[in-house]
Write an enzyme that holds these catalytic residues in place. Structure first.
Site, short mmCIF file in Angstrom:
data_model
loop_
_atom_site.label_atom_id
_atom_site.label_comp_id
_atom_site.label_asym_id
_atom_site.label_seq_id
_atom_site.Cartn_x
_atom_site.Cartn_y
_atom_site.Cartn_z
N ASP A 1 0.72 -1.31 0.41
CA ASP A 1 -0.09 -0.04 -0.61
C ASP A 1 1.30 1.00 -0.25
O ASP A 1 2.20 1.06 0.28
CB ASP A 1 -0.69 -0.02 0.99
CG ASP A 1 -1.97 0.98 0.95
OD1 ASP A 1 -2.17 1.90 0.10
OD2 ASP A 1 -2.95 0.39 1.94
N LYS B 1 -2.53 7.04 6.94
CA LYS B 1 -3.22 7.39 6.32
C LYS B 1 -4.18 7.52 6.05
O LYS B 1 -4.49 7.96 7.10
CB LYS B 1 -2.77 5.62 5.86
CG LYS B 1 -1.04 5.41 5.31
CD LYS B 1 -1.72 3.05 4.78
CE LYS B 1 -2.40 3.09 4.32
NZ LYS B 1 -2.60 3.85 2.99
N GLU C 1 -7.92 -0.86 4.26
CA GLU C 1 -6.54 -0.26 4.39
C GLU C 1 -5.75 -1.06 5.87
O GLU C 1 -5.17 -1.70 6.09
CB GLU C 1 -6.00 0.78 3.64
CG GLU C 1 -6.54 0.97 2.84
CD GLU C 1 -5.84 2.57 2.30
OE1 GLU C 1 -4.96 3.02 1.53
OE2 GLU C 1 -5.08 3.78 3.17
C1 5RP Z 1 -5.32 6.06 0.23
C2 5RP Z 1 -3.83 6.71 0.87
C3 5RP Z 1 -2.70 6.44 0.62
O1 5RP Z 1 -1.77 4.90 0.26
C4 5RP Z 1 -2.18 7.30 0.36
O2 5RP Z 1 -3.60 8.37 0.49
C5 5RP Z 1 -0.85 7.86 -0.56
O3 5RP Z 1 -1.53 8.07 -1.63
P1 5RP Z 1 -0.57 7.93 -2.70
O4 5RP Z 1 0.41 6.91 -3.55
O5 5RP Z 1 -1.48 8.82 -4.17
O6 5RP Z 1 0.40 9.26 -2.12
O7 5RP Z 1 -3.84 5.87 2.46
O8 5RP Z 1 -6.53 6.00 1.75
#
Ligand code: 5RP
Length: 239
Positions: free
Chosen positions: A89, A102, A111
């Protein structure tokens, strides 16, 4: 293809590709949400296509589920797999002990459930996500619609008790209406600037009755893989 990407996407791709190299045939995977996680899904789909890799994926949002299905991955539910080998993730911030903020994409609840059901959580990110102390990125808190104003007041009092009095708490919006999560809840973003004791805050926030979950991931992430647009990779393991 790589040369055509923006530097930001090159960095995300490099981290995602490295993480996907750690996936073995037959694994059950948690599929994160966000722009970096989307690269991981694309890299996985590439391995499935070119190597015949067999994996099952549990997505952490409807967007990730849609992308994974579109690219031909086998999508299953967490209740079907029970347990997962690896979740990969993205993150909004991480610190030196691999605590995370997150939920920038609003998928923090699924998540956290999916990552917690995994033997290993691997976070992929670019170098900017590494911070000395969590909190610059607004901390997302998923709340029930019922009693929302009361939950918000409760959170404000709790923040004051933790040396964070007067911090802004904003309702996550999408266009002109409140953002609604996959579970039908809302998100409050806590503009804290710094979080002196993230593990303590993670526990007390979840004691507010209307709070469903908060975006602090403490002792959940095992490894962070950072990518840069020049192809550089850096890995951090939880101490
Ligand atoms: C979604 C998240 C994402 O993993 C986090 O916002 C990072 O996103 P990105 O890879 O677009 O920067 O927690 O809920």
């Amino acid at each position: 293809m790589f040369a055509d990407l923006s530097p930001a996407d090159q960095a995300k791709y490099v981290a995602a590709k490295r993480a996907v190299e750690l996936v073995e045939d037959g694994m059950k995977l948690g599929l994160g949400t966000g722009s970096t996680a989307a690269w991981m899904v694309r890299c996985l789909a590439e391995r499935v296509k070119t190597e015949g890799l067999r994996i099952q994926g549990v997505p952490t949002s409807t967007r990730t589920a849609d992308l994974a299905r579109d690219l031909g991955l086998e999508v299953v539910t967490l209740d079907q797999t029970g347990h997962l080998d690896i979740t990969i993730d993205g993150t909004d911030e991480f610190d030196s002990v691999l605590s995370l903020i997150k939920g920038g994409g609003g998928a923090l609840l699924q998540e956290k459930i999916v990552a917690s059901a995994s033997d290993q959580m691997i976070v992929i990110a670019d170098f900017d996500k590494h911070v000395p102390q969590l909190g610059k990125f607004p901390l997302p808190v998923e709340v029930l619609g019922f009693g929302l104003a009361s939950s918000r007041d409760h959170i404000a009092r709790l923040l004051a008790d933790h040396g964070l009095a007067g911090r802004d708490i904003t309702m996550r919006m999408q266009d002109d209406t409140p953002f609604v999560t996959d579970e039908g809840n809302f998100i409050l973003d806590l503009h804290l600037e710094h979080i002196p004791d993230a593990p303590a805050l993670a526990i007390v926030l979840n004691q507010v009755p209307g709070v469903v979950e908060n975006g602090l991931f403490i002792n959940i992430c095992d490894r962070v893989i950072l990518g840069a647009s020049d192809g550089r990779i850096e890995e951090h393991l939880r101490p």
